[in-house]
Design a protein around this motif. Structure first.
Motif, PDB file in Angstrom:
ATOM      1  N   GLN A  92       0.842  -1.200   0.000  1.00  0.00           N
ATOM      2  CA  GLN A  92       0.000   0.000   0.000  1.00  0.00           C
ATOM      3  C   GLN A  92       0.882   1.258   0.000  1.00  0.00           C
ATOM      4  O   GLN A  92       2.094   1.169   0.176  1.00  0.00           O
ATOM      5  CB  GLN A  92      -0.942  -0.013   1.209  1.00  0.00           C
ATOM      6  CG  GLN A  92      -1.918  -1.197   1.142  1.00  0.00           C
ATOM      7  CD  GLN A  92      -2.944  -1.232   2.271  1.00  0.00           C
ATOM      8  OE1 GLN A  92      -2.686  -0.761   3.367  1.00  0.00           O
ATOM      9  NE2 GLN A  92      -4.090  -1.820   2.003  1.00  0.00           N
ATOM     10  N   VAL A 107      -0.505   5.796   3.448  1.00  0.00           N
ATOM     11  CA  VAL A 107      -1.383   4.916   4.227  1.00  0.00           C
ATOM     12  C   VAL A 107      -0.566   4.192   5.305  1.00  0.00           C
ATOM     13  O   VAL A 107      -0.973   4.104   6.470  1.00  0.00           O
ATOM     14  CB  VAL A 107      -2.078   3.918   3.267  1.00  0.00           C
ATOM     15  CG1 VAL A 107      -2.837   2.849   4.035  1.00  0.00           C
ATOM     16  CG2 VAL A 107      -3.003   4.671   2.316  1.00  0.00           C
ATOM     17  N   ASN A 108       0.595   3.710   4.902  1.00  0.00           N
ATOM     18  CA  ASN A 108       1.457   3.025   5.881  1.00  0.00           C
ATOM     19  C   ASN A 108       1.785   3.956   7.044  1.00  0.00           C
ATOM     20  O   ASN A 108       1.789   3.546   8.209  1.00  0.00           O
ATOM     21  CB  ASN A 108       2.773   2.572   5.228  1.00  0.00           C
ATOM     22  CG  ASN A 108       2.538   1.613   4.077  1.00  0.00           C
ATOM     23  OD1 ASN A 108       1.508   0.938   4.036  1.00  0.00           O
ATOM     24  ND2 ASN A 108       3.471   1.555   3.146  1.00  0.00           N
ATOM     25  N   TYR A 146      -1.033   4.303   9.520  1.00  0.00           N
ATOM     26  CA  TYR A 146      -1.120   3.127  10.406  1.00  0.00           C
ATOM     27  C   TYR A 146       0.038   3.112  11.420  1.00  0.00           C
ATOM     28  O   TYR A 146      -0.134   2.731  12.572  1.00  0.00           O
ATOM     29  CB  TYR A 146      -1.106   1.833   9.579  1.00  0.00           C
ATOM     30  CG  TYR A 146      -2.348   1.629   8.726  1.00  0.00           C
ATOM     31  CD1 TYR A 146      -3.608   2.037   9.155  1.00  0.00           C
ATOM     32  CD2 TYR A 146      -2.263   1.008   7.477  1.00  0.00           C
ATOM     33  CE1 TYR A 146      -4.737   1.849   8.373  1.00  0.00           C
ATOM     34  CE2 TYR A 146      -3.388   0.808   6.686  1.00  0.00           C
ATOM     35  CZ  TYR A 146      -4.626   1.230   7.138  1.00  0.00           C
ATOM     36  OH  TYR A 146      -5.735   1.039   6.365  1.00  0.00           O
ATOM     37  N   PRO A 197      -8.048   6.067   6.090  1.00  0.00           N
ATOM     38  CA  PRO A 197      -8.480   4.708   5.744  1.00  0.00           C
ATOM     39  C   PRO A 197      -9.799   4.380   6.448  1.00  0.00           C
ATOM     40  O   PRO A 197     -10.047   4.859   7.562  1.00  0.00           O
ATOM     41  CB  PRO A 197      -7.325   3.841   6.253  1.00  0.00           C
ATOM     42  CG  PRO A 197      -6.125   4.732   6.187  1.00  0.00           C
ATOM     43  CD  PRO A 197      -6.643   6.102   6.540  1.00  0.00           C
ATOM     44  N   VAL A 222      -3.613  -4.450   9.804  1.00  0.00           N
ATOM     45  CA  VAL A 222      -2.828  -3.358   9.203  1.00  0.00           C
ATOM     46  C   VAL A 222      -1.992  -2.608  10.244  1.00  0.00           C
ATOM     47  O   VAL A 222      -0.920  -2.100   9.927  1.00  0.00           O
ATOM     48  CB  VAL A 222      -3.704  -2.377   8.367  1.00  0.00           C
ATOM     49  CG1 VAL A 222      -4.257  -3.080   7.145  1.00  0.00           C
ATOM     50  CG2 VAL A 222      -4.795  -1.722   9.180  1.00  0.00           C
ATOM     51  N   TRP A 242      -4.787   0.394  -4.480  1.00  0.00           N
ATOM     52  CA  TRP A 242      -3.466   0.982  -4.711  1.00  0.00           C
ATOM     53  C   TRP A 242      -2.865   0.523  -6.043  1.00  0.00           C
ATOM     54  O   TRP A 242      -2.289   1.314  -6.779  1.00  0.00           O
ATOM     55  CB  TRP A 242      -2.526   0.680  -3.544  1.00  0.00           C
ATOM     56  CG  TRP A 242      -1.184   1.343  -3.706  1.00  0.00           C
ATOM     57  CD1 TRP A 242       0.030   0.736  -3.733  1.00  0.00           C
ATOM     58  CD2 TRP A 242      -0.927   2.752  -3.879  1.00  0.00           C
ATOM     59  NE1 TRP A 242       1.031   1.666  -3.910  1.00  0.00           N
ATOM     60  CE2 TRP A 242       0.469   2.913  -4.005  1.00  0.00           C
ATOM     61  CE3 TRP A 242      -1.741   3.885  -3.943  1.00  0.00           C
ATOM     62  CZ2 TRP A 242       1.066   4.158  -4.192  1.00  0.00           C
ATOM     63  CZ3 TRP A 242      -1.137   5.134  -4.133  1.00  0.00           C
ATOM     64  CH2 TRP A 242       0.242   5.257  -4.254  1.00  0.00           C
ATOM     65  N   THR A 270     -11.014   0.288   3.258  1.00  0.00           N
ATOM     66  CA  THR A 270      -9.575   0.164   3.541  1.00  0.00           C
ATOM     67  C   THR A 270      -8.806   1.410   3.067  1.00  0.00           C
ATOM     68  O   THR A 270      -9.190   2.527   3.411  1.00  0.00           O
ATOM     69  CB  THR A 270      -9.023  -1.212   3.053  1.00  0.00           C
ATOM     70  OG1 THR A 270      -7.633  -1.269   3.208  1.00  0.00           O
ATOM     71  CG2 THR A 270      -9.414  -1.576   1.659  1.00  0.00           C
ATOM     72  N   ASP A 271      -7.730   1.265   2.311  1.00  0.00           N
ATOM     73  CA  ASP A 271      -6.887   2.418   1.953  1.00  0.00           C
ATOM     74  C   ASP A 271      -7.457   3.264   0.814  1.00  0.00           C
ATOM     75  O   ASP A 271      -6.884   4.306   0.467  1.00  0.00           O
ATOM     76  CB  ASP A 271      -5.493   1.924   1.549  1.00  0.00           C
ATOM     77  CG  ASP A 271      -5.528   0.935   0.380  1.00  0.00           C
ATOM     78  OD1 ASP A 271      -6.582   0.289   0.181  1.00  0.00           O
ATOM     79  OD2 ASP A 271      -4.518   0.801  -0.329  1.00  0.00           O
ATOM     80  N   GLN A 272      -8.556   2.825   0.220  1.00  0.00           N
ATOM     81  CA  GLN A 272      -9.039   3.473  -1.012  1.00  0.00           C
ATOM     82  C   GLN A 272      -9.453   4.927  -0.801  1.00  0.00           C
ATOM     83  O   GLN A 272      -9.325   5.759  -1.711  1.00  0.00           O
ATOM     84  CB  GLN A 272     -10.195   2.649  -1.598  1.00  0.00           C
ATOM     85  CG  GLN A 272      -9.744   1.257  -2.043  1.00  0.00           C
ATOM     86  CD  GLN A 272     -10.836   0.207  -2.015  1.00  0.00           C
ATOM     87  OE1 GLN A 272     -12.025   0.536  -1.964  1.00  0.00           O
ATOM     88  NE2 GLN A 272     -10.457  -1.065  -2.047  1.00  0.00           N
ATOM     89  N   THR A 327      -8.085   7.089   1.222  1.00  0.00           N
ATOM     90  CA  THR A 327      -6.869   7.916   1.257  1.00  0.00           C
ATOM     91  C   THR A 327      -6.285   8.049  -0.154  1.00  0.00           C
ATOM     92  O   THR A 327      -5.873   9.135  -0.568  1.00  0.00           O
ATOM     93  CB  THR A 327      -5.832   7.294   2.222  1.00  0.00           C
ATOM     94  OG1 THR A 327      -6.502   6.941   3.431  1.00  0.00           O
ATOM     95  CG2 THR A 327      -4.706   8.259   2.516  1.00  0.00           C
ATOM     96  N   ASN A 328      -6.281   6.969  -0.883  1.00  0.00           N
ATOM     97  CA  ASN A 328      -5.792   7.033  -2.267  1.00  0.00           C
ATOM     98  C   ASN A 328      -6.623   8.034  -3.075  1.00  0.00           C
ATOM     99  O   ASN A 328      -6.083   8.803  -3.880  1.00  0.00           O
ATOM    100  CB  ASN A 328      -5.857   5.650  -2.930  1.00  0.00           C
ATOM    101  CG  ASN A 328      -5.005   4.610  -2.193  1.00  0.00           C
ATOM    102  OD1 ASN A 328      -4.111   4.972  -1.450  1.00  0.00           O
ATOM    103  ND2 ASN A 328      -5.292   3.334  -2.404  1.00  0.00           N
TER     104      ASN A 328
END
Ligand code: UDP
Length: 460
Positions: free
Chosen positions: A138, A142-143, A146, A177, A193, A354, A374-376, A378-379
């Motif tokens: 990812q 995003v990382n 977390y 996220p 995560v 991602w 999930t991360d979408q 933020t993306n």
């Protein structure tokens, strides 16, 4: 004699992807890149995936481990938590058995490269005295979010509407996220995560499938406290730098793909005229949302190529499909890279996964993003407000993205002046993505450094 042998192959990387499409693709691709630079790699897929697909991994070896669900994979687990728990328990043992199997071979394993979702693989690697390389699939952004939460720098639930984290643009709560902005959802995934950071400081290498210029600020900020190397985009070399022979496609499809039908259809359409709608391997929509997507695509008056899994296709109102047989094509699964690189594509209507995001950037395709979870989310924020290559749809008061909204977003990207600007920006990112993986680029240098350290370790 021994030295010559190890020098030739420079070590044997056992790569352990999380068993889903969006995690296998980048890991397998990265392995191909490592082989092209002199390492030997073996991708360990689950017994279930091995028996239900036909991997074409090219220069990358394939072997299997057990996730504890050999017959049916994830679908056989009672819950996410049950799947993850059993995977760790059975997978750790199975991974150890694999390491022992190769100990007796000509090419013993020297490094375990594991998906960050499975930190237990690092414990196994260290138990056997192996190098541990953690692979994040990812975005750095995003990382980092977390990481922040894992280390208690941000307390949940968040009560303010805006969130400030150094290295990131100011984020609204809805840009976080999904596990954070809808606090309490998918607790097992959320724990997973966050757990990516339980032992990452013990990993010898940390790779992220991103590229430096795309996320320079957050990559720099995070690197200071938790080192990382950007090594992406991991798209097949054919599309990026053409330095890895025969690396034209992702070699492992979890779904059946009929390439010729959709490519022939695309080839018959004018340049930049088609909306490609695809929402990754995991998203599903309820009947109402499917109807709105179908109606929105129709109302946009554009050609559309829409990926809907066979099991979901009954949710599309038949009338809309019949009326649009000239304009639209619905398929079960697409060869996404071939599609995105086709001249006919003018817009990618995506969930903002991602891989899909990085692929769109790498092909210079502007986006309409409809994040699901999930991360979408933020993306989507980065696509719209940081990289300026697309728009994020607005969700109405009933929690649905209505047909008018979809129509308007598609028209903005495909037909409007703003869309032209987004296309221009996307083409800029396309060049920068290529630059990163080409000889001497930021990702290439990071890969070279890893490979030469691996080789040196075995020659010394
Ligand atoms: N993909 C594909 N065909 C499709 C839809 C997706 O080959 O019809 C690939 C896509 O190229 C990407 C991966 O599947 O590499 C999906 O990963 P992503 O992170 O975008 O989404 P996820 O499936 O993890 O939600």
């Amino acid at each position: 004699m021994e030295v010559i042998k190890t020098k030739k192959y420079g070590g044997h990387i056992l790569a352990l992807p999380y068993p889903s499409q969006g995690h296998i693709n980048p890991m397998l691709q990265f392995c191909k890149r490592l082989v092209s630079k002199g390492l030997k790699t073996t991708l360990a897929i689950t017994n279930f995936i091995s028996s239900s697909t036909r991997p074409n991994s090219g220069i990358v070896g394939i072997d299997t481990i057990s996730d504890g669900f050999d017959k049916g994979g994830y679908a056989d687990a009672d819950s996410v938590a049950a799947y993850l728990e059993r995977f760790e328990q059975i997978g750790s043992k199975s991974l150890a058995d694999l390491i022992k199997k190769y100990e007796r071979s000509e090419f013993p394993i020297t490094c375990i490269m594991y998906d960050a979702f499975m930190p237990w693989a690092l414990d196994v690697a260290k138990k056997y005295g192996l190098i541990g390389a953690c692979f994040f699939t990812q975005a750095c952004a995003v990382n980092y979010i977390y990481y922040y939460i894992h280390h208690g720098k941000l307390t949940l639930p968040i009560s303010s509407t805006n969130v400030k984290i150094s290295g990131l643009p100011e984020l609204e709560l809805r840009d976080m996220p999904s596990f954070i902005y809808v606090h309490g959802t998918y607790p097992a995934y959320f724990e997973m995560v966050l757990n990516q950071f339980t032992n990452v400081d013990k990993a010898d290498y940390v790779f992220v499938n991103s590229f430096y210029k795309l996320e320079a600020e957050v990559a720099d900020t995070m690197s200071k406290i938790s080192p990382l190397s950007t090594i992406g985009p991991t798209l097949p070399s054919f599309y990026m730098d053409n330095r890895v022979e025969n690396d034209i496609e992702y070699g492992l499809n979890l779904f059946h793909v009929d390439s010729s039908t959709c490519i022939n259809w695309l080839n018959s359409k004018p340049e930049g005229s088609v909306v490609y709608a695809a929402f990754g391997s995991m998203s599903t929509f309820d009947d109402k949302q499917m109807e709105e997507i179908a109606a929105g695509l129709k109302a946009s008056s554009s050609y559309f190529l829409w990926v809907v899994k066979t099991s979901e296709q009954s949710k599309i109102p038949k009338k809309i499909i019949d009326e649009n047989s000239e304009k639209g094509l619905v398929i079960n699964w697409s060869p996404q890279l071939q599609v995105l690189s086709n001249k006919a594509i003018g817009c990618f209507f995506s969930h903002g996964g991602w891989n899909s995001t990085v692929e769109a950037l790498s092909f210079g395709v502007p986006m309409v993003v409809m994040p699901q979870w999930t991360d979408q989310t933020t993306n989507a924020k980065f696509v719209q407000d940081v990289w300026s290559v697309g728009v994020r749809v607005k969700v109405n008061e009933n929690g649905i993205v209505g047909r008018e909204e979809i129509e308007e977003c598609v028209r903005t990207v495909l037909q409007g002046e703003e869309g032209k600007e987004m296309k221009k920006n996307a083409l800029k990112w396309k060049d920068l993505a290529k630059e990163a993986v080409q000889e001497g680029g930021t990702s290439d240098k990071n890969v070279e450094e890893f490979v030469s350290k691996c080789i040196k370790q075995f020659v010394d």
